[in-house]
Write a protein that holds these residues in place. Structure first.
Motif, PDB file in Angstrom:
ATOM      1  N   ALA A  35       0.860  -1.183   0.000  1.00  0.00           N
ATOM      2  CA  ALA A  35       0.000   0.000   0.000  1.00  0.00           C
ATOM      3  C   ALA A  35       0.895   1.231   0.000  1.00  0.00           C
ATOM      4  CB  ALA A  35      -0.906  -0.009   1.231  1.00  0.00           C
ATOM      5  N   ASP A  36       0.258   2.408  -0.052  1.00  0.00           N
ATOM      6  CA  ASP A  36       1.020   3.659  -0.018  1.00  0.00           C
ATOM      7  C   ASP A  36       1.384   4.051   1.409  1.00  0.00           C
ATOM      8  OD1 ASP A  36       0.850   4.584  -2.944  1.00  0.00           O
ATOM      9  OD2 ASP A  36      -1.232   4.102  -2.457  1.00  0.00           O
ATOM     10  N   TYR A  37       0.477   3.728   2.341  1.00  0.00           N
ATOM     11  CA  TYR A  37       0.674   4.107   3.739  1.00  0.00           C
ATOM     12  C   TYR A  37       0.360   2.922   4.647  1.00  0.00           C
ATOM     13  CZ  TYR A  37       0.108   8.602   1.372  1.00  0.00           C
ATOM     14  OH  TYR A  37       0.217   9.645   0.497  1.00  0.00           O
ATOM     15  N   TYR A  38       0.935   2.964   5.858  1.00  0.00           N
ATOM     16  CA  TYR A  38       0.744   1.860   6.811  1.00  0.00           C
ATOM     17  C   TYR A  38       0.488   2.443   8.203  1.00  0.00           C
ATOM     18  CZ  TYR A  38       2.752  -0.901   3.035  1.00  0.00           C
ATOM     19  OH  TYR A  38       2.989  -1.488   1.809  1.00  0.00           O
ATOM     20  N   PHE A  39      -0.558   1.950   8.837  1.00  0.00           N
ATOM     21  CA  PHE A  39      -0.895   2.327  10.208  1.00  0.00           C
ATOM     22  C   PHE A  39      -0.828   1.065  11.055  1.00  0.00           C
ATOM     23  CE2 PHE A  39      -2.749   5.479   7.505  1.00  0.00           C
ATOM     24  CZ  PHE A  39      -2.769   6.668   8.220  1.00  0.00           C
ATOM     25  N   SER A  40       0.000   1.107  12.088  1.00  0.00           N
ATOM     26  CA  SER A  40       0.188  -0.105  12.885  1.00  0.00           C
ATOM     27  C   SER A  40      -0.283   0.083  14.321  1.00  0.00           C
ATOM     28  CB  SER A  40       1.663  -0.515  12.912  1.00  0.00           C
ATOM     29  OG  SER A  40       1.844  -1.606  13.809  1.00  0.00           O
ATOM     30  N   SER A  41      -1.216  -0.783  14.743  1.00  0.00           N
ATOM     31  CA  SER A  41      -1.591  -0.842  16.158  1.00  0.00           C
ATOM     32  C   SER A  41      -1.186  -2.193  16.751  1.00  0.00           C
ATOM     33  CB  SER A  41      -3.107  -0.615  16.333  1.00  0.00           C
ATOM     34  OG  SER A  41      -3.857  -1.694  15.796  1.00  0.00           O
ATOM     35  N   MET A  42      -0.333  -2.920  16.020  1.00  0.00           N
ATOM     36  CA  MET A  42       0.156  -4.192  16.552  1.00  0.00           C
ATOM     37  C   MET A  42       1.236  -3.924  17.599  1.00  0.00           C
ATOM     38  SD  MET A  42       2.466  -5.531  13.292  1.00  0.00           S
ATOM     39  CE  MET A  42       2.662  -7.210  13.875  1.00  0.00           C
ATOM     40  N   PRO A  43       1.498  -4.868  18.506  1.00  0.00           N
ATOM     41  CA  PRO A  43       2.554  -4.661  19.492  1.00  0.00           C
ATOM     42  C   PRO A  43       3.882  -4.313  18.824  1.00  0.00           C
ATOM     43  CG  PRO A  43       1.261  -6.576  20.079  1.00  0.00           C
ATOM     44  CD  PRO A  43       0.790  -6.152  18.715  1.00  0.00           C
ATOM     45  N   ILE A  44       4.555  -3.316  19.364  1.00  0.00           N
ATOM     46  CA  ILE A  44       5.796  -2.842  18.756  1.00  0.00           C
ATOM     47  C   ILE A  44       6.842  -3.947  18.683  1.00  0.00           C
ATOM     48  CG2 ILE A  44       7.815  -1.405  19.310  1.00  0.00           C
ATOM     49  CD1 ILE A  44       5.951   0.934  19.607  1.00  0.00           C
ATOM     50  N   LYS A  45       6.876  -4.839  19.672  1.00  0.00           N
ATOM     51  CA  LYS A  45       7.866  -5.922  19.617  1.00  0.00           C
ATOM     52  C   LYS A  45       7.617  -6.814  18.397  1.00  0.00           C
ATOM     53  CE  LYS A  45       7.950  -9.097  22.741  1.00  0.00           C
ATOM     54  NZ  LYS A  45       7.996  -9.683  24.103  1.00  0.00           N
ATOM     55  N   ASP A  46       6.353  -7.016  18.035  1.00  0.00           N
ATOM     56  CA  ASP A  46       6.034  -7.828  16.858  1.00  0.00           C
ATOM     57  C   ASP A  46       6.311  -7.065  15.564  1.00  0.00           C
ATOM     58  OD1 ASP A  46       5.208  -9.804  18.612  1.00  0.00           O
ATOM     59  OD2 ASP A  46       3.102  -9.235  18.522  1.00  0.00           O
ATOM     60  N   LEU A  47       6.032  -5.771  15.584  1.00  0.00           N
ATOM     61  CA  LEU A  47       6.302  -4.938  14.404  1.00  0.00           C
ATOM     62  C   LEU A  47       7.789  -4.951  14.069  1.00  0.00           C
ATOM     63  CD1 LEU A  47       5.218  -2.759  12.349  1.00  0.00           C
ATOM     64  CD2 LEU A  47       5.829  -1.061  14.091  1.00  0.00           C
ATOM     65  N   ILE A  48       8.629  -4.703  15.063  1.00  0.00           N
ATOM     66  CA  ILE A  48      10.072  -4.669  14.841  1.00  0.00           C
ATOM     67  C   ILE A  48      10.598  -6.058  14.466  1.00  0.00           C
ATOM     68  CG2 ILE A  48      12.299  -4.378  15.998  1.00  0.00           C
ATOM     69  CD1 ILE A  48      11.163  -1.698  15.293  1.00  0.00           C
ATOM     70  N   ASP A  96      16.821  -5.171  19.868  1.00  0.00           N
ATOM     71  CA  ASP A  96      16.884  -5.782  21.205  1.00  0.00           C
ATOM     72  C   ASP A  96      15.987  -5.057  22.203  1.00  0.00           C
ATOM     73  OD1 ASP A  96      18.641  -7.608  20.190  1.00  0.00           O
ATOM     74  OD2 ASP A  96      20.440  -6.685  21.042  1.00  0.00           O
ATOM     75  N   ILE A  97      15.945  -3.736  22.115  1.00  0.00           N
ATOM     76  CA  ILE A  97      15.056  -2.976  23.008  1.00  0.00           C
ATOM     77  C   ILE A  97      13.607  -3.349  22.727  1.00  0.00           C
ATOM     78  CG2 ILE A  97      14.197  -0.671  23.602  1.00  0.00           C
ATOM     79  CD1 ILE A  97      17.048   0.363  22.761  1.00  0.00           C
ATOM     80  N   ALA A  98      13.244  -3.376  21.443  1.00  0.00           N
ATOM     81  CA  ALA A  98      11.844  -3.603  21.066  1.00  0.00           C
ATOM     82  C   ALA A  98      11.359  -5.009  21.405  1.00  0.00           C
ATOM     83  CB  ALA A  98      11.658  -3.336  19.571  1.00  0.00           C
ATOM     84  N   ALA A 128      -2.317  -7.221  26.917  1.00  0.00           N
ATOM     85  CA  ALA A 128      -3.362  -6.243  27.235  1.00  0.00           C
ATOM     86  C   ALA A 128      -2.788  -4.942  27.771  1.00  0.00           C
ATOM     87  CB  ALA A 128      -4.343  -6.845  28.245  1.00  0.00           C
ATOM     88  N   TYR A 129      -1.656  -5.055  28.476  1.00  0.00           N
ATOM     89  CA  TYR A 129      -1.095  -3.880  29.140  1.00  0.00           C
ATOM     90  C   TYR A 129       0.379  -3.713  28.807  1.00  0.00           C
ATOM     91  CZ  TYR A 129      -5.349  -4.362  31.885  1.00  0.00           C
ATOM     92  OH  TYR A 129      -6.650  -4.483  32.261  1.00  0.00           O
ATOM     93  N   PRO A 130       0.735  -2.725  27.973  1.00  0.00           N
ATOM     94  CA  PRO A 130       2.152  -2.413  27.766  1.00  0.00           C
ATOM     95  C   PRO A 130       2.754  -1.991  29.109  1.00  0.00           C
ATOM     96  CG  PRO A 130       0.753  -1.273  26.169  1.00  0.00           C
ATOM     97  CD  PRO A 130      -0.152  -1.837  27.204  1.00  0.00           C
ATOM     98  N   ALA A 131       3.923  -2.525  29.450  1.00  0.00           N
ATOM     99  CA  ALA A 131       4.496  -2.283  30.772  1.00  0.00           C
ATOM    100  C   ALA A 131       5.669  -1.311  30.716  1.00  0.00           C
ATOM    101  CB  ALA A 131       4.923  -3.612  31.393  1.00  0.00           C
ATOM    102  N   TYR A 132       5.915  -0.648  31.831  1.00  0.00           N
ATOM    103  CA  TYR A 132       6.883   0.441  31.911  1.00  0.00           C
ATOM    104  C   TYR A 132       8.087   0.046  32.768  1.00  0.00           C
ATOM    105  CZ  TYR A 132       3.372   3.659  29.940  1.00  0.00           C
ATOM    106  OH  TYR A 132       2.473   4.296  29.124  1.00  0.00           O
ATOM    107  N   PHE A 133       8.733  -1.024  32.401  1.00  0.00           N
ATOM    108  CA  PHE A 133       9.969  -1.412  33.071  1.00  0.00           C
ATOM    109  C   PHE A 133      10.818  -2.171  32.060  1.00  0.00           C
ATOM    110  CE2 PHE A 133       6.401  -4.119  34.472  1.00  0.00           C
ATOM    111  CZ  PHE A 133       6.754  -5.348  33.943  1.00  0.00           C
ATOM    112  N   GLY A 134      11.936  -2.758  32.511  1.00  0.00           N
ATOM    113  CA  GLY A 134      12.805  -3.468  31.564  1.00  0.00           C
ATOM    114  C   GLY A 134      13.368  -2.519  30.528  1.00  0.00           C
ATOM    115  N   THR A 135      13.327  -2.927  29.256  1.00  0.00           N
ATOM    116  CA  THR A 135      13.918  -2.106  28.193  1.00  0.00           C
ATOM    117  C   THR A 135      13.098  -0.862  27.870  1.00  0.00           C
ATOM    118  OG1 THR A 135      12.817  -3.408  26.462  1.00  0.00           O
ATOM    119  CG2 THR A 135      15.044  -4.097  27.110  1.00  0.00           C
ATOM    120  N   TYR A 136      11.954  -0.691  28.540  1.00  0.00           N
ATOM    121  CA  TYR A 136      11.151   0.506  28.284  1.00  0.00           C
ATOM    122  C   TYR A 136      11.944   1.791  28.541  1.00  0.00           C
ATOM    123  CZ  TYR A 136       7.602   4.092  28.511  1.00  0.00           C
ATOM    124  OH  TYR A 136       6.895   5.248  28.290  1.00  0.00           O
TER     125      TYR A 136
END
Length: 520
Positions: A296-309, A322-324, A444-452
């Motif tokens: 496509a011309d454009y892409y919108f992603s709401s998938m988990p960032i770890k899966d996207l990367i 590694d961070i993602a 369900a819940y993106p977490a704010y620790f570890g590589t975040y």
């Protein structure tokens, strides 16, 4: 061929993905195609039906200080203009019904006005959420705890801690004794670790403006407020809610997206993202085992960032990768129990059907149980409960990690475990259970620790991909409310329209304090 319309691939049919598709169709000439890996619409804002009873995953109050979000919801579902069945029976008088709005007794496509009651269950007693300064609060706590909490708060007001953790964020606002009573154990249940190892930005996004000081001010200023909803999100007294749960609204949005010419493909996962590092060229999809490549011309992603990367492969720099891929998440399990009655009594002044407690959800702070929250669906909407006058339909919420002991338990064993916990803390008798169901939600819940702590590197890398827009809770690895997820989609489409190369306007949703403190 020059007049051929441009296209956009949207990953995920949750609120963000659906809002992006709708906005593209109504404000641009771009045609969206949504790929949704599950067979349902709405992401975690969906509604599950079980034997005529409907369950909201996680609880979704429809309240926003964004007029655009409110108008969007009401475009698809108008606010009720006549009383709902429970309000008729109870002769409820405190709701301002919409002029010429639909009658929920005659129409399904309607937003109900609901009273918000959320309390904390601790010491087998009820406390207001957020903690309020009432005689009942002090009575429940007892003299010794009350004095300790008071001096603890004074100390925290005089000696502020550096806000380098969620623990210190809470202590600065409530004092150490109240933190230990009402925040520490519950936060560990939700995140699986102590608040001293969680980034303070989680608190800044979820409870900004909330403190003992604001609770005192709320008590003092309440008699003088004309607009009772113009306060912190956590303090609202009413909200609107789809008659048959949040999924009902998102299914209506999905129907409109398809009517306008968009396409939604369910049971279709995005497994591979081909990119040259500057733009996305195509995505590899898997629909029921059949794989193909689409572009496509454009892409919108709401998938988990770890899966996207992960899907981008070796082109991603090693440190970004590694961070993602190590970004943490918490997964979610909910158990629906249909019961004859609850053991806990309604000792409030709020009248309810069957005199059940009036809470939408209850935060379980009791030690010795893993149960985090309890929803009472009768109070969200009587139309979600098949026999709301004689039964109580409740949701028990657990936070876990995919693959851990709770996640791997079979359904029957887990339901028995959950029922035992609820019985142990005096909320039900197991013999009153009539029916049950279990549902599991990954990430369900993106977490704010570890590589975040290094997440900005990932954000900057993704922002450098010209035709990619990261939207929604998982798409931004941010614990957004539903309205914030929607706003990321609106902002992303408009950034595309303007030709913005920066993605700041999209990432900045839900980072500015003023958003929650002032109704725009």
């Amino acid at each position: 061929m020059e007049n051929e319309k441009k296209t956009a691939i949207i990953i995920g049919a949750g609120p963000a993905g659906l809002c992006a598709a709708y906005t593209l169709l109504t404000e641009t000439d771009i045609i969206p195609v949504i790929f949704e890996e599950s067979d349902f619409i709405g992401g975690i804002s969906r509604t599950i039906e079980h034997n005529g009873n409907r369950m909201d995953i996680g609880g979704h109050r429809f309240f926003s200080k964004s007029e655009e979000v409110n108008e969007f919801w009401q475009k698809f579902m108008p606010v009720q203009g006549a009383p709902s069945i429970d309000d008729k029976i109870l002769e409820t008088k405190n709701k301002e019904l919409a002029k010429d709005g639909p009658d929920p007794e005659k129409e399904d496509n309607v937003l109900l006005i609901r009273n918000r009651v959320s309390r904390i269950y601790y010491l087998k007693k009820f406390f207001d959420y957020p903690i309020s300064l009432k005689f009942q609060t002090f009575k429940n706590m007892g003299f010794a705890r009350t004095m300790k909490a008071g001096f603890g708060y004074i100390h925290s007001a005089m000696f502020k801690k550096k806000e380098d953790s969620l623990k210190n964020f809470y202590i600065n606002r409530f004092g150490k004794p109240l933190y230990e009573m009402f925040f520490e154990d519950y936060t560990e249940k939700v995140w699986g670790r102590n608040p001293d190892s969680i980034d303070a930005s989680w608190g800044a996004q979820r409870v900004k403006g909330l403190s003992l000081r604001s609770a005192i001010w709320a008590v003092l200023s309440k008699p003088f407020k004309k607009n009772k909803n113009n306060v912190e999100t956590s303090l609202i007294e009413q909200y609107v809610y789809p008659k048959k749960g949040p999924g009902q609204l998102w299914e209506a949005v999905a129907d409109e997206v398809e009517r306008l010419g968009g396409k939604i493909v369910k049971n279709c996962s995005v497994e591979k993202i081909e990119t040259d590092g500057k733009k996305i060229i195509s995505v590899g999809i898997n629909k029921n085992g059949k794989k193909e490549t689409v572009s496509a011309d454009y892409y919108f992603s709401s998938m988990p960032i770890k899966d996207l990367i992960s899907g981008m492969g070796d082109i991603v720099p090693a440190d970004i990768h590694d961070i993602a891929v190590n970004l943490p998440y918490r997964d979610f399990i909910t158990v629906g129990l249909l019961v004859n009655k609850l053991k806990i009594k309604n000792e409030t002044k709020t009248k309810t059907i069957g005199n059940i407690v009036p809470d939408c959800w209850i935060y379980i702070q009791e030690k010795g149980v893993k149960l985090g929250r309890l929803q009472i669906f009768n109070n969200w909407s009587p139309y979600m409960v098949k026999d709301f006058e004689n039964n109580v339909w409740i949701g028990l919420e657990y936070f876990c990690n995919e693959g851990d002991e709770l996640w791997n338990m079979d359904d029957k064993a887990f339901i028995d475990f959950a029922a035992d916990e609820l019985s142990k803390i005096g909320i039900i008798d197991k013999e009153d259970i009539l029916d049950s169901v279990r549902a599991k939600v990954k990430k369900a819940y993106p977490a704010y620790f570890g590589t975040y702590s290094e997440f900005d590197k990932v954000k900057d890398y993704l922002s450098g991909i010209d035709n990619l827009y990261c939207i929604g809770r998982n798409g931004q690895h941010r614990y957004n409310n539903m309205d914030h997820s929607m706003m990321t989609a609106f902002e992303a489409v408009r950034a595309l329209k303007r030709g913005d190369t920066s993605r700041d306007v999209v990432w900045n949703v839900n980072t500015e304090k003023e958003y929650h403190e002032e109704k725009k």
